[in-house]
Design a protein around this motif. Structure first.
Motif, short mmCIF file in Angstrom:
data_model
loop_
_atom_site.label_atom_id
_atom_site.label_comp_id
_atom_site.label_asym_id
_atom_site.label_seq_id
_atom_site.Cartn_x
_atom_site.Cartn_y
_atom_site.Cartn_z
N ASP A 80 0.86 -1.23 0.11
CA ASP A 80 0.00 0.04 0.07
C ASP A 80 0.74 1.24 0.07
N ALA A 81 2.00 1.28 -0.42
CA ALA A 81 2.85 2.38 -0.48
C ALA A 81 2.52 3.45 -1.56
N VAL A 82 2.02 2.65 -2.66
CA VAL A 82 1.62 3.60 -3.86
C VAL A 82 0.07 3.19 -4.07
N LEU A 83 -0.66 4.39 -3.67
CA LEU A 83 -2.24 3.76 -4.07
C LEU A 83 -2.82 4.97 -5.03
N ILE A 84 -2.93 4.75 -6.15
CA ILE A 84 -3.32 5.50 -7.45
C ILE A 84 -4.70 5.07 -7.81
N ASP A 85 -5.89 6.05 -7.99
CA ASP A 85 -7.16 5.38 -8.44
C ASP A 85 -7.07 5.62 -10.02
N ALA A 86 -8.25 5.02 -10.39
CA ALA A 86 -8.44 5.05 -11.95
C ALA A 86 -8.18 6.49 -12.52
N ASN A 87 -8.49 7.32 -11.94
CA ASN A 87 -8.46 8.66 -12.45
C ASN A 87 -7.20 9.33 -12.07
N GLY A 88 -6.32 8.75 -11.61
CA GLY A 88 -4.77 9.16 -11.24
C GLY A 88 -4.95 10.17 -10.02
N GLY A 89 -5.81 9.72 -8.93
CA GLY A 89 -5.57 10.45 -7.73
C GLY A 89 -4.73 9.64 -6.98
N ILE A 90 -3.90 10.31 -6.21
CA ILE A 90 -2.90 9.68 -5.37
C ILE A 90 -3.15 9.70 -4.12
N GLN A 91 -3.38 8.67 -3.11
CA GLN A 91 -3.84 8.78 -1.78
C GLN A 91 -2.59 8.88 -1.07
N ASN A 92 -2.70 9.27 0.35
CA ASN A 92 -1.71 9.29 1.36
C ASN A 92 -0.52 10.03 1.06
N VAL A 93 -0.81 11.24 0.32
CA VAL A 93 0.07 12.48 0.44
C VAL A 93 -0.21 13.34 1.36
N PHE A 94 0.86 13.61 2.25
CA PHE A 94 0.74 14.46 3.29
C PHE A 94 0.84 15.90 2.90
N VAL A 95 0.00 16.89 3.03
CA VAL A 95 0.16 18.33 2.55
C VAL A 95 -0.03 19.28 3.83
N HIS A 96 0.76 20.15 3.90
CA HIS A 96 0.87 21.10 5.12
C HIS A 96 1.42 22.54 4.94
N VAL A 97 0.98 23.57 5.62
CA VAL A 97 1.44 24.82 5.43
C VAL A 97 2.92 24.76 5.92
N LYS A 98 3.83 25.05 4.77
CA LYS A 98 5.38 25.10 5.11
C LYS A 98 5.95 26.10 5.84
N ASP A 99 5.23 27.39 5.32
CA ASP A 99 5.85 28.86 5.56
C ASP A 99 4.76 29.69 5.38
N GLY A 100 4.95 30.79 6.16
CA GLY A 100 4.11 31.99 5.77
C GLY A 100 2.95 32.15 6.75
N LEU A 101 2.75 31.40 7.59
CA LEU A 101 2.06 31.59 8.93
C LEU A 101 2.60 32.63 9.86
N ASP A 102 1.71 33.73 10.11
CA ASP A 102 2.20 34.57 10.90
C ASP A 102 2.41 34.20 12.31
N SER A 103 3.53 34.53 12.98
CA SER A 103 3.75 33.98 14.35
C SER A 103 3.14 34.68 15.54
N LYS A 104 2.18 35.58 15.06
CA LYS A 104 1.50 36.34 16.16
C LYS A 104 0.37 35.18 16.63
N TYR A 105 -0.02 34.16 15.79
CA TYR A 105 -1.06 33.08 16.13
C TYR A 105 -0.35 32.19 17.17
N SER A 106 -1.42 31.79 17.85
CA SER A 106 -1.01 30.68 18.77
C SER A 106 -2.14 29.30 18.76
N PHE A 107 -1.83 28.14 18.78
CA PHE A 107 -2.69 26.97 18.79
C PHE A 107 -2.48 26.23 19.78
N PRO A 108 -3.59 26.08 20.71
CA PRO A 108 -3.53 25.38 21.80
C PRO A 108 -3.23 23.80 21.41
N THR A 109 -2.37 22.90 22.11
CA THR A 109 -1.92 21.63 21.85
C THR A 109 -3.17 20.88 22.12
#
Length: 258
Positions: A80-109
């Motif tokens: 299950d390392a590579v999962l691609i559906d019939a339309n080419g969609g790739i499962q299990n790609v991790f996406v995240h905001v890497k940069d640009g988030l203002d340091s003024k914001y806080s997020f409780p754990t």
């Protein structure tokens, strides 16, 4: 050829000794970082997108599980390392905001626990995300011996045996890290990847390759997409007040796949 009870016990004992030597508990969860400002949900926007594969999808490797009767399906199972559906969609790609988030914001754990299970001698889910300081439970749902080996580079490595069904290992990660690899020292094909981030703006692509990241404050961000075989890509997007931005990532075949 299955392992004898004596061999399993020996592996369990050696793993526990290794865990005692190098698997010390990590530091306690940190307090919420940042400038103490909460995101205004009334003006926040949404990021949507899709991960797609270009070309002919690689053929999954067949996993050889016959060495442990608790794992074997009799005919072998596709990786299950590579999962691609019939339309080419790739499962299990991790996406995240890497940069640009203002340091003024806080997020409780978050205090809720994220679960990484071991079912049928596989990690389920294979890819997941959680927050810095958020509890992760690694559970053994199989009637066989597993060995949970977390292999971070920025956080503390650990190596813990789970010889009994129902056992769980709880860990937190005090440092952001994309990605933390998990493996099982008993079953070589088992792998999982955990993205540890300091904010809530991350997702894992669904079976059709789609993803959604909601609640982003207005701004311009660098978005990173990671796949264990296809590597990483970045895109820059701008989120308007109460707006929705779309971003697409296209991956091609790597040199090899499992």
């Amino acid at each position: 050829m299955s392992m004898s009870r004596t061999a399993v016990a020996a592996i369990a004992l050696s793993t526990i000794l290794v865990a005692a030597a190098c698997g010390s508990e990590p530091p306690p969860p940190p307090a919420a970082a940042g400038g103490g400002v909460a995101v205004d949900t009334a003006t926040a926007g949404t990021l949507t997108g899709r991960m797609t594969f270009i070309g002919t999808p690689p053929v999954p490797q067949t996993l050889r599980m016959a060495g442990d009767p608790a794992c074997s399906t009799g005919t072998g199972s596709p990786s299950d390392a590579v999962l691609i559906d019939a339309n080419g969609g790739i499962q299990n790609v991790f996406v995240h905001v890497k940069d640009g988030l203002d340091s003024k914001y806080s997020f409780p754990t978050p205090t809720d626990t994220v679960v990484l299970d071991q079912v049928g001698c596989r990690y389920v889910p294979r890819v997941l995300g959680l927050r810095v300081g958020q509890p992760l439970d690694v559970v053994n749902s199989d009637d066989t011996f597993h060995n949970v080996h977390g292999m971070p580079s920025a956080n503390v490595e650990f190596n813990e045996g789970q010889p009994v069904q129902g056992m769980r290992t709880t860990r937190t990660f005090p440092i952001p890290e994309v990605m933390v690899r998990f493996k099982c020292n008993v079953h070589s094909w088992m792998a999982a990847y955990v993205g540890v981030v300091a904010h809530p703006y991350f997702a894992v692509s669904a079976s059709d390759g789609s993803f959604t990241v909601a609640g982003l404050p207005p701004g311009t961000y660098t978005i990173e997409a990671w796949h264990e075989r296809f590597g990483t890509q970045t895109r820059q997007v701008t989120i308007a007040e109460r707006g929705t931005a779309e971003v697409a990532f296209s991956f091609a075949a790597a040199a090899s796949s499992n």
